[in-house]
Design a protein around this motif. Structure first.
Motif, PDB file in Angstrom:
ATOM      1  N   THR A  85       0.853  -1.183   0.000  1.00 21.97           N
ATOM      2  CA  THR A  85       0.000   0.000   0.000  1.00 21.97           C
ATOM      3  C   THR A  85       0.885   1.228   0.000  1.00 21.97           C
ATOM      4  O   THR A  85       1.685   1.412   0.914  1.00 21.97           O
ATOM      5  CB  THR A  85      -0.917   0.000   1.248  1.00 21.97           C
ATOM      6  OG1 THR A  85      -1.698  -1.199   1.241  1.00 21.97           O
ATOM      7  CG2 THR A  85      -1.826   1.204   1.261  1.00 21.97           C
ATOM      8  N   TYR A  87       1.209   5.326   0.014  1.00 21.79           N
ATOM      9  CA  TYR A  87       0.535   6.569   0.383  1.00 21.79           C
ATOM     10  C   TYR A  87       1.310   7.697  -0.287  1.00 21.79           C
ATOM     11  O   TYR A  87       2.297   8.190   0.257  1.00 21.79           O
ATOM     12  CB  TYR A  87       0.546   6.748   1.905  1.00 21.79           C
ATOM     13  CG  TYR A  87      -0.018   5.558   2.637  1.00 21.79           C
ATOM     14  CD1 TYR A  87      -1.394   5.363   2.723  1.00 21.79           C
ATOM     15  CD2 TYR A  87       0.809   4.617   3.228  1.00 21.79           C
ATOM     16  CE1 TYR A  87      -1.915   4.265   3.391  1.00 21.79           C
ATOM     17  CE2 TYR A  87       0.301   3.518   3.897  1.00 21.79           C
ATOM     18  CZ  TYR A  87      -1.067   3.350   3.970  1.00 21.79           C
ATOM     19  OH  TYR A  87      -1.579   2.261   4.623  1.00 21.79           O
ATOM     20  N   THR A  90      -2.359  13.219  -1.441  1.00 23.51           N
ATOM     21  CA  THR A  90      -3.215  13.704  -0.356  1.00 23.51           C
ATOM     22  C   THR A  90      -4.587  14.133  -0.857  1.00 23.51           C
ATOM     23  O   THR A  90      -5.474  14.392  -0.069  1.00 23.51           O
ATOM     24  CB  THR A  90      -2.587  14.906   0.375  1.00 23.51           C
ATOM     25  OG1 THR A  90      -2.404  15.954  -0.563  1.00 23.51           O
ATOM     26  CG2 THR A  90      -1.286  14.538   1.044  1.00 23.51           C
ATOM     27  N   TYR A 111      -6.931   7.525  -1.315  1.00 19.21           N
ATOM     28  CA  TYR A 111      -5.589   8.107  -1.219  1.00 19.21           C
ATOM     29  C   TYR A 111      -4.480   7.062  -1.282  1.00 19.21           C
ATOM     30  O   TYR A 111      -3.330   7.376  -1.041  1.00 19.21           O
ATOM     31  CB  TYR A 111      -5.445   8.899   0.081  1.00 19.21           C
ATOM     32  CG  TYR A 111      -6.467   9.987   0.230  1.00 19.21           C
ATOM     33  CD1 TYR A 111      -6.437  11.098  -0.597  1.00 19.21           C
ATOM     34  CD2 TYR A 111      -7.457   9.909   1.194  1.00 19.21           C
ATOM     35  CE1 TYR A 111      -7.370  12.101  -0.485  1.00 19.21           C
ATOM     36  CE2 TYR A 111      -8.401  10.911   1.326  1.00 19.21           C
ATOM     37  CZ  TYR A 111      -8.354  12.002   0.485  1.00 19.21           C
ATOM     38  OH  TYR A 111      -9.279  12.995   0.596  1.00 19.21           O
ATOM     39  N   CYS A 112      -4.812   5.812  -1.573  1.00 20.18           N
ATOM     40  CA  CYS A 112      -3.825   4.728  -1.552  1.00 20.18           C
ATOM     41  C   CYS A 112      -3.710   4.073  -2.920  1.00 20.18           C
ATOM     42  O   CYS A 112      -4.704   3.879  -3.612  1.00 20.18           O
ATOM     43  CB  CYS A 112      -4.236   3.647  -0.557  1.00 20.18           C
ATOM     44  SG  CYS A 112      -4.430   4.230   1.125  1.00 20.18           S
TER      45      CYS A 112
END
Length: 158
Positions: A85, A87, A90, A111-112
């Protein structure tokens, strides 16, 4: 005034290397170390553990209009059981369709970015996507956010 919930995802002094060495699946462990190299190269930051399972690079302080605030890594990833995952955004993936069209096999959440293994994707495109996202995050965190998005209130001290 009510008590604020304690944020679980805080930067710590835990060892990134020890955490990644504890990843049971060999390929996921190897891919995780490669993602560290990629993100370290792009951010020019050392990796830090955020909470028990997120490897993050850099940080910024956010504050929502609701008053909730905290610190977050600029970019990061976690070798979850199902996926790697990442990140890296934003504000969603809407602005990155050009890169996503060339990335390979992936899925996204709000957001992932989820990938099974690095061999499923074009790593050069991942680097481009991560670099472009980081530039956008840096621009965003140095200007005001609106609505429910966080806004920059002070530089984080590490």
């Amino acid at each position: 005034m009510g008590k604020t919930a304690e944020l679980k995802t805080k930067v710590s002094d835990a060892s990134v290397t020890d955490f990644l060495n504890s990843v049971a699946e060999e390929q996921k462990r190897k891919d995780s170390f490669e993602i560290v190299k990629i993100m370290k190269h792009i951010t020019k930051e050392e990796p830090k553990m955020w909470g028990p399972s997120i490897v993050g690079f850099g940080s910024y302080h956010y504050k929502y209009e609701s008053g909730r605030e905290g610190d977050s890594p600029m970019i990061g990833f976690s070798p979850r059981k199902q996926n790697l995952t990442l990140y890296i955004v934003t504000s969603g993936f809407e602005d990155y369709q050009r890169q996503l069209n060339r990335l390979g096999k992936y899925s996204t959440g709000k957001y992932c970015l989820y990938i099974k293994r690095l061999s499923d994707i074009d790593v050069d495109v991942l680097q481009e996507l991560t670099s472009d996202s980081l530039k956008a995050i840096r621009r965003l965190t140095h200007s005001s956010y609106h609505a429910a998005k966080p806004r920059r209130i002070a530089p984080s001290k590490e």
